[in-house]
Design a protein around this motif. Sequence first.
Motif, PDB file in Angstrom:
ATOM      1  N   ARG A   1       0.834  -1.225   0.000  1.00 13.99           N
ATOM      2  CA  ARG A   1       0.000   0.000   0.000  1.00 13.99           C
ATOM      3  C   ARG A   1       0.860   1.262   0.000  1.00 13.99           C
ATOM      4  O   ARG A   1       0.414   2.315  -0.420  1.00 13.99           O
ATOM      5  CB  ARG A   1      -0.909   0.014   1.235  1.00 13.99           C
ATOM      6  N   ASN A   2       2.080   1.135   0.540  1.00 13.91           N
ATOM      7  CA  ASN A   2       3.033   2.254   0.512  1.00 13.91           C
ATOM      8  C   ASN A   2       2.508   3.535   1.146  1.00 13.91           C
ATOM      9  O   ASN A   2       2.833   4.633   0.702  1.00 13.91           O
ATOM     10  CB  ASN A   2       3.485   2.545  -0.937  1.00 13.91           C
ATOM     11  N   ARG A   3       1.665   3.393   2.149  1.00  9.32           N
ATOM     12  CA  ARG A   3       1.138   4.596   2.803  1.00  9.32           C
ATOM     13  C   ARG A   3       1.953   4.988   4.022  1.00  9.32           C
ATOM     14  O   ARG A   3       1.835   6.070   4.548  1.00  9.32           O
ATOM     15  CB  ARG A   3      -0.301   4.337   3.263  1.00  9.32           C
ATOM     16  N   GLN A   4       2.741   4.061   4.533  1.00  5.71           N
ATOM     17  CA  GLN A   4       3.510   4.321   5.749  1.00  5.71           C
ATOM     18  C   GLN A   4       4.774   3.483   5.726  1.00  5.71           C
ATOM     19  O   GLN A   4       4.889   2.528   4.959  1.00  5.71           O
ATOM     20  CB  GLN A   4       2.671   3.968   6.980  1.00  5.71           C
ATOM     21  N   MET A   5       5.711   3.827   6.603  1.00  4.21           N
ATOM     22  CA  MET A   5       6.952   3.057   6.672  1.00  4.21           C
ATOM     23  C   MET A   5       7.549   3.135   8.074  1.00  4.21           C
ATOM     24  O   MET A   5       7.277   4.085   8.822  1.00  4.21           O
ATOM     25  CB  MET A   5       7.962   3.555   5.633  1.00  4.21           C
ATOM     26  N   THR A   6       8.355   2.144   8.407  1.00  7.49           N
ATOM     27  CA  THR A   6       9.074   2.162   9.688  1.00  7.49           C
ATOM     28  C   THR A   6      10.401   2.878   9.445  1.00  7.49           C
ATOM     29  O   THR A   6      11.270   2.365   8.726  1.00  7.49           O
ATOM     30  CB  THR A   6       9.329   0.722  10.168  1.00  7.49           C
ATOM     31  N   ILE A   7      10.535   4.049  10.022  1.00  6.61           N
ATOM     32  CA  ILE A   7      11.688   4.885   9.670  1.00  6.61           C
ATOM     33  C   ILE A   7      12.982   4.465  10.378  1.00  6.61           C
ATOM     34  O   ILE A   7      14.041   4.998  10.099  1.00  6.61           O
ATOM     35  CB  ILE A   7      11.396   6.382   9.918  1.00  6.61           C
ATOM     36  N   CYS A   8      12.902   3.471  11.288  1.00  8.97           N
ATOM     37  CA  CYS A   8      14.133   3.024  11.941  1.00  8.97           C
ATOM     38  C   CYS A   8      14.980   2.163  11.025  1.00  8.97           C
ATOM     39  O   CYS A   8      16.177   2.005  11.248  1.00  8.97           O
ATOM     40  CB  CYS A   8      13.832   2.261  13.222  1.00  8.97           C
ATOM     41  N   CYS A   9      14.361   1.554  10.007  1.00 11.82           N
ATOM     42  CA  CYS A   9      15.136   0.618   9.187  1.00 11.82           C
ATOM     43  C   CYS A   9      14.801   0.703   7.704  1.00 11.82           C
ATOM     44  O   CYS A   9      15.635   0.360   6.877  1.00 11.82           O
ATOM     45  CB  CYS A   9      14.941  -0.814   9.684  1.00 11.82           C
ATOM     46  N   SER A  10      13.600   1.155   7.342  1.00  9.50           N
ATOM     47  CA  SER A  10      13.212   1.174   5.926  1.00  9.50           C
ATOM     48  C   SER A  10      13.812   2.387   5.232  1.00  9.50           C
ATOM     49  O   SER A  10      14.141   3.388   5.867  1.00  9.50           O
ATOM     50  CB  SER A  10      11.685   1.181   5.809  1.00  9.50           C
ATOM     51  N   ARG A  11      13.926   2.294   3.913  1.00  6.95           N
ATOM     52  CA  ARG A  11      14.550   3.373   3.140  1.00  6.95           C
ATOM     53  C   ARG A  11      13.754   3.584   1.862  1.00  6.95           C
ATOM     54  O   ARG A  11      12.675   3.006   1.684  1.00  6.95           O
ATOM     55  CB  ARG A  11      15.998   3.000   2.775  1.00  6.95           C
ATOM     56  N   ILE A  12      14.324   4.353   0.911  1.00  6.43           N
ATOM     57  CA  ILE A  12      13.729   4.474  -0.422  1.00  6.43           C
ATOM     58  C   ILE A  12      14.832   4.255  -1.454  1.00  6.43           C
ATOM     59  O   ILE A  12      16.016   4.320  -1.127  1.00  6.43           O
ATOM     60  CB  ILE A  12      13.059   5.849  -0.665  1.00  6.43           C
ATOM     61  N   THR A  13      14.418   4.015  -2.679  1.00  3.97           N
ATOM     62  CA  THR A  13      15.417   3.887  -3.748  1.00  3.97           C
ATOM     63  C   THR A  13      15.542   5.197  -4.534  1.00  3.97           C
ATOM     64  O   THR A  13      16.393   5.298  -5.401  1.00  3.97           O
ATOM     65  CB  THR A  13      15.046   2.755  -4.723  1.00  3.97           C
ATOM     66  N   GLY A  14      14.686   6.184  -4.281  1.00  2.00           N
ATOM     67  CA  GLY A  14      14.748   7.461  -5.002  1.00  2.00           C
ATOM     68  C   GLY A  14      15.613   8.474  -4.279  1.00  2.00           C
ATOM     69  O   GLY A  14      16.488   8.130  -3.473  1.00  2.00           O
ATOM     70  N   ARG A  15      15.354   9.744  -4.554  1.00  2.00           N
ATOM     71  CA  ARG A  15      16.153  10.830  -3.986  1.00  2.00           C
ATOM     72  C   ARG A  15      15.388  11.621  -2.934  1.00  2.00           C
ATOM     73  O   ARG A  15      15.982  12.335  -2.143  1.00  2.00           O
ATOM     74  CB  ARG A  15      16.590  11.825  -5.089  1.00  2.00           C
ATOM     75  N   LEU A  16      14.036  11.568  -2.991  1.00  2.00           N
ATOM     76  CA  LEU A  16      13.253  12.450  -2.109  1.00  2.00           C
ATOM     77  C   LEU A  16      12.069  11.707  -1.498  1.00  2.00           C
ATOM     78  O   LEU A  16      11.305  11.050  -2.214  1.00  2.00           O
ATOM     79  CB  LEU A  16      12.737  13.651  -2.913  1.00  2.00           C
TER      80      LEU A  16
END
Length: 323
Positions: free
Chosen positions: A303-318
């Motif tokens: 769903r990509n509406r939320q993420m766990t910011i302690c370990c998850s990341r992104i593959t883009g720039r922003l």
Amino acid sequence: MQDKYLDAVILARRTLTKRITEFLIAAADGQPLPMAEAGSHIELRFGGAGDRFLRHYSLIGPLAAGAPREAFWRVAVRREDRARGSAFIHRTFQPGTRLRVSRPINAFRLSRRQPHTLLVAGGIGITPIFAMARSLLTRQEAFSVLYVGVEQAQMAYVGELAAMCGPGLAVFETGRQGMPDLKAVLSAQPADATAYVCGPSGMIDGLIGAGAAIGWAPERIRFEVFNAAHRPEDQAFEVRLKDGRAIPIGAGTTILDALEGAGVETYADCRRGECGLCTTAVLGCDGALDHRDRVYSAQDHARNRQMTICCSRITGRLLELDL
Ligand code: FES
């Protein structure tokens, strides 16, 4: 096959600092516990029906060199603000409390017969480092310890370490002295020294960067990453907050660490993708979210509406977060 987990019981607890408490853990049936090498950790499962929490803690062992093997495991737990797992432990673990513990896991192994070993601990990262210092002393191998914390009153086991290591221990208080010059620390080591570091990811990255800057081969700096927060292919990106601030996230830093470093209020407990406390709504992303937690299902992730910011990341720039 041997069960990975044992039934265990808390034998005793002891306050070490305002936020760190030591717990002694024994097998519930009174049988001897499996041997643990320096650097090992155990998983603790606890929290009522279904073992709601799973946490990793390093095994410290006896608090003096040459002390006989203990009939219990010693761990130290730092209570994080608003945390669930560590706060639950501090609040509820008393002598007699039952829990499940894994057999020792060693992902942070100390090599034998190094010309010199530098042990670096940041805060509660002292727990595996303490066991390593004792092991090196027992083996009569050359080593020194750098123990970094905000202030000595908040740092566990300083007295015991000083008694064990004598002048081989340097205690560095960032509250008074600022950040240590890690390049200078590494440059001062004897030739062919190896460093072992356990602490916040910023400190690990700092030591790796300092080593690279003075020409240390990467394998001379060893560290433990318990979680999935770091992978070699990770790229830097930027997080934009609702007030327009842009926070850079380095390739070796988590979103959570970077936001905390920038003074943004965040919530976190396990910091390993296991509790969900750091979950944050995503407002936008110019690439794909790279979910690395073990809290949410594949459908939740899709769903990509939320993420766990302690370990998850992104593959883009922003990445734009609802913060
Ligand atoms: S702090 Fe536990 S999942 Fe992020």
